[in-house]
Scaffold this motif. Sequence first.
Motif, PDB file in Angstrom:
ATOM      1  N   VAL A  70     -13.804  -6.735   5.908  1.00  0.00           N
ATOM      2  CA  VAL A  70     -12.831  -6.081   5.032  1.00  0.00           C
ATOM      3  C   VAL A  70     -13.618  -5.210   4.066  1.00  0.00           C
ATOM      4  O   VAL A  70     -14.581  -5.682   3.450  1.00  0.00           O
ATOM      5  CB  VAL A  70     -12.013  -7.118   4.225  1.00  0.00           C
ATOM      6  CG1 VAL A  70     -11.005  -6.421   3.321  1.00  0.00           C
ATOM      7  CG2 VAL A  70     -11.338  -8.112   5.148  1.00  0.00           C
ATOM      8  N   ASP A 119     -13.321  -2.821   0.618  1.00  0.00           N
ATOM      9  CA  ASP A 119     -12.508  -2.427  -0.537  1.00  0.00           C
ATOM     10  C   ASP A 119     -13.422  -1.703  -1.503  1.00  0.00           C
ATOM     11  O   ASP A 119     -14.205  -2.326  -2.218  1.00  0.00           O
ATOM     12  CB  ASP A 119     -11.885  -3.669  -1.192  1.00  0.00           C
ATOM     13  CG  ASP A 119     -10.999  -3.305  -2.383  1.00  0.00           C
ATOM     14  OD1 ASP A 119     -10.748  -2.114  -2.612  1.00  0.00           O
ATOM     15  OD2 ASP A 119     -10.553  -4.243  -3.085  1.00  0.00           O
ATOM     16  N   LEU A 134     -10.614  -3.974   8.537  1.00  0.00           N
ATOM     17  CA  LEU A 134      -9.564  -3.675   7.558  1.00  0.00           C
ATOM     18  C   LEU A 134     -10.161  -2.946   6.369  1.00  0.00           C
ATOM     19  O   LEU A 134     -11.204  -3.349   5.863  1.00  0.00           O
ATOM     20  CB  LEU A 134      -8.918  -4.986   7.067  1.00  0.00           C
ATOM     21  CG  LEU A 134      -7.909  -4.853   5.924  1.00  0.00           C
ATOM     22  CD1 LEU A 134      -6.636  -4.168   6.405  1.00  0.00           C
ATOM     23  CD2 LEU A 134      -7.573  -6.218   5.334  1.00  0.00           C
ATOM     24  N   LYS A 173      -8.961  -1.789   2.420  1.00  0.00           N
ATOM     25  CA  LYS A 173      -7.893  -2.103   1.460  1.00  0.00           C
ATOM     26  C   LYS A 173      -8.143  -1.470   0.092  1.00  0.00           C
ATOM     27  O   LYS A 173      -8.457  -2.135  -0.870  1.00  0.00           O
ATOM     28  CB  LYS A 173      -7.744  -3.614   1.275  1.00  0.00           C
ATOM     29  CG  LYS A 173      -6.519  -4.018   0.479  1.00  0.00           C
ATOM     30  CD  LYS A 173      -6.812  -5.056  -0.586  1.00  0.00           C
ATOM     31  CE  LYS A 173      -7.612  -4.564  -1.750  1.00  0.00           C
ATOM     32  NZ  LYS A 173      -7.027  -3.625  -2.669  1.00  0.00           N
ATOM     33  N   VAL A 191      -4.647  -1.143   4.701  1.00  0.00           N
ATOM     34  CA  VAL A 191      -3.584  -1.577   3.792  1.00  0.00           C
ATOM     35  C   VAL A 191      -3.867  -0.932   2.438  1.00  0.00           C
ATOM     36  O   VAL A 191      -4.955  -1.103   1.881  1.00  0.00           O
ATOM     37  CB  VAL A 191      -3.535  -3.118   3.659  1.00  0.00           C
ATOM     38  CG1 VAL A 191      -2.574  -3.521   2.540  1.00  0.00           C
ATOM     39  CG2 VAL A 191      -3.132  -3.761   4.979  1.00  0.00           C
ATOM     40  N   THR A 233      -2.699  -0.717  -1.435  1.00  0.00           N
ATOM     41  CA  THR A 233      -1.883  -1.409  -2.439  1.00  0.00           C
ATOM     42  C   THR A 233      -1.426  -0.385  -3.474  1.00  0.00           C
ATOM     43  O   THR A 233      -2.231   0.402  -3.976  1.00  0.00           O
ATOM     44  CB  THR A 233      -2.680  -2.521  -3.141  1.00  0.00           C
ATOM     45  OG1 THR A 233      -3.859  -1.957  -3.728  1.00  0.00           O
ATOM     46  CG2 THR A 233      -3.115  -3.594  -2.143  1.00  0.00           C
ATOM     47  N   LEU A 249       2.908  -2.626  -0.831  1.00  0.00           N
ATOM     48  CA  LEU A 249       1.743  -2.404   0.043  1.00  0.00           C
ATOM     49  C   LEU A 249       2.175  -1.610   1.269  1.00  0.00           C
ATOM     50  O   LEU A 249       3.234  -1.857   1.834  1.00  0.00           O
ATOM     51  CB  LEU A 249       1.151  -3.738   0.499  1.00  0.00           C
ATOM     52  CG  LEU A 249       0.429  -4.574  -0.559  1.00  0.00           C
ATOM     53  CD1 LEU A 249       1.409  -5.368  -1.393  1.00  0.00           C
ATOM     54  CD2 LEU A 249      -0.574  -5.516   0.079  1.00  0.00           C
ATOM     55  N   GLY A 299       0.980  -0.485   5.102  1.00  0.00           N
ATOM     56  CA  GLY A 299       0.030  -0.835   6.156  1.00  0.00           C
ATOM     57  C   GLY A 299       0.108   0.109   7.328  1.00  0.00           C
ATOM     58  O   GLY A 299       1.155   0.698   7.629  1.00  0.00           O
ATOM     59  N   THR A 320      -7.025  -8.816  -1.543  1.00  0.00           N
ATOM     60  CA  THR A 320      -8.112  -8.812  -0.556  1.00  0.00           C
ATOM     61  C   THR A 320      -8.354 -10.218  -0.012  1.00  0.00           C
ATOM     62  O   THR A 320      -8.583 -10.403   1.189  1.00  0.00           O
ATOM     63  CB  THR A 320      -9.405  -8.270  -1.202  1.00  0.00           C
ATOM     64  OG1 THR A 320      -9.155  -6.925  -1.632  1.00  0.00           O
ATOM     65  CG2 THR A 320     -10.566  -8.279  -0.220  1.00  0.00           C
ATOM     66  N   LEU A 357      -5.732 -11.056   2.519  1.00  0.00           N
ATOM     67  CA  LEU A 357      -5.917 -10.308   3.768  1.00  0.00           C
ATOM     68  C   LEU A 357      -7.118 -10.845   4.552  1.00  0.00           C
ATOM     69  O   LEU A 357      -7.096 -10.865   5.794  1.00  0.00           O
ATOM     70  CB  LEU A 357      -6.078  -8.818   3.460  1.00  0.00           C
ATOM     71  CG  LEU A 357      -4.836  -8.173   2.808  1.00  0.00           C
ATOM     72  CD1 LEU A 357      -5.164  -6.768   2.316  1.00  0.00           C
ATOM     73  CD2 LEU A 357      -3.657  -8.152   3.780  1.00  0.00           C
ATOM     74  N   THR A 372       0.431  -9.139   4.505  1.00  0.00           N
ATOM     75  CA  THR A 372       0.668  -8.320   3.307  1.00  0.00           C
ATOM     76  C   THR A 372       1.721  -8.952   2.400  1.00  0.00           C
ATOM     77  O   THR A 372       1.684  -8.774   1.184  1.00  0.00           O
ATOM     78  CB  THR A 372       1.053  -6.868   3.667  1.00  0.00           C
ATOM     79  OG1 THR A 372       2.102  -6.887   4.633  1.00  0.00           O
ATOM     80  CG2 THR A 372      -0.145  -6.117   4.219  1.00  0.00           C
TER      81      THR A 372
END
Lengths: 313, 313
Positions: B163, B165, B181, B183, B214, B216, B222, B224, B251, B254, B268
Amino acid sequence: MIVTVTLNAALDTTYRLDALRPGDTNRVASVAQRAGGKGVNTARVLAARGRSVLVTGLAGGPSGQALRDDLDASGLPHRLTPVQGATRRTVAVVADDGEVTGLWEPGPEISAAEWRRFAEHDFPSALAEAEVVVVSGSLPPGVPVDAYALLLRRAAQLGVPAVLDADGEALLAGLAGRPALVKPNAEEARRATGAVHPAAAADRLRELGAATAVVTAGADGLFGSTAGSRWHTPAPRRVHGNPTGAGDAATAALAIALAEGLPWARATADAAALAAAAVAAPLAGDYDPALYRELLKASDAYSGPHPGLHADR
Amino acid sequence: MIVTVTLNAALDTTYRLDALRPGDTNRVASVAQRAGGKGVNTARVLAARGRSVLVTGLAGGPSGQALRDDLDASGLPHRLTPVQGATRRTVAVVADDGEVTGLWEPGPEISAAEWRRFAEHDFPSALAEAEVVVVSGSLPPGVPVDAYALLLRRAAQLGVPAVLDADGEALLAGLAGRPALVKPNAEEARRATGAVHPAAAADRLRELGAATAVVTAGADGLFGSTAGSRWHTPAPRRVHGNPTGAGDAATAALAIALAEGLPWARATADAAALAAAAVAAPLAGDYDPALYRELLKASDAYSGPHPGLHADR
């Protein structure tokens, strides 16, 4: 050797940024840290004046380690008693337009055992080779309000003359320990004695226990009172800069005078020049040596008996 | 185990005082410190959700030690690569009227050797037992801008889904590492993609390399986007409190979904509830568990296909 005592030492942190926007997230452009607290500043000036020094007091936590590291990096010998709580920080937020916003953390809670260890063991042992001891600054929580009186009595037993520079209750209670010299600023002296004029406050500080009192009054100069005499030393010409640490530089000059047995009027002329040269240096504990020499030369012409009390001044 | 990576970890410091007076000296009434940074906040939420976690990244200096001490005190396992520079602090000055002024230090300069040690040794070795890795937050000075792409490629080689971010260049360059992913929040997604609507930005983030995106968008919920589908999860009812750390809680939700192979719409909905429950908790990294359960139950009724793109919204 001159020993300084800083019970509530600080890690002085300076944040520089373009402008401080309250209520917003401000990105700090640069961070500087250095060991601080009144006794540390005084020791720094003493070392720069070529004197052998020892920094004592209390320090703990990661910030206490950072403080010790900075003392090492600055070549300042130290023997700080370890404590459980973390040494406080002061944060000075300096904006591009010169505005300075201070954030002062409270000191760590000191346990009775930690205080005893300092007062009964580490402090007397640090005085073994001391010519003079300087006891200055605030008391952290947990240390008794008469802490300075106790330390000063111990120093007297060991034959070491002491300089006291404190505020509020710590100053008032400390005077009972009969320091060789007390050196508050005018505001601190007024709060402790109720006397509005610094010369009157200096007299009152002697009545309360100090052998000699010197009150620093910024642009109004220094007011001294000792057995049988009073005197006034005008401030040198106005210097722009950072007044933080100027009083600690004055304390350094007076501690040297005490160690060398210099006449007080000469000591306060030195203190006035050193304090003004400290204002010209950006960091507390530093001073501008060229300006110091220049002001000291000029000051020879000015020192003399003080002009008398003008309570309505 | 879920591994989090925080290259620019922070020691989050909270100063409480009556009011912040710029240009003045402010006495701080109380000081609180805790380990922070996006990956640390996410790890805290994961641990509170009962997941096994490992905090990795870089930490140094006395503030880095204080950060490690706090992770120990919080029961959060960590393996932070030591660096020479001191871990940054964030100072949140909280006044009695609720005004919060943030002072964010820049991160420490990371040497090439320190970065290599993390990227080539400590990071791969931390992934040995990882189900998912979360790579989040800013890059400290000295770390290459494509650092996240390099870490994500390494994770992919080791079969660990990731993930991402991040913000700005770190996000854009990181997408080349093809995270399972990505985010970001709506503002970060807009900056990275130029797309104004979060749903369009999510599509664009997939084109740039993420398998699933995704975005936010606070009160807007959210958005997606994944292979063959897009969806929208409305935000639960408005919660008042501290939004810092809400994204890190999302996060965490997810990352759990990725570890368990849950459907994205369910993931989500969980993230929306957990983020709102994080807003209700005063400190970043915490959430209100009762509110979380309540919001999660209510959210079951709402999740569904997103209402389409309204670029003019």
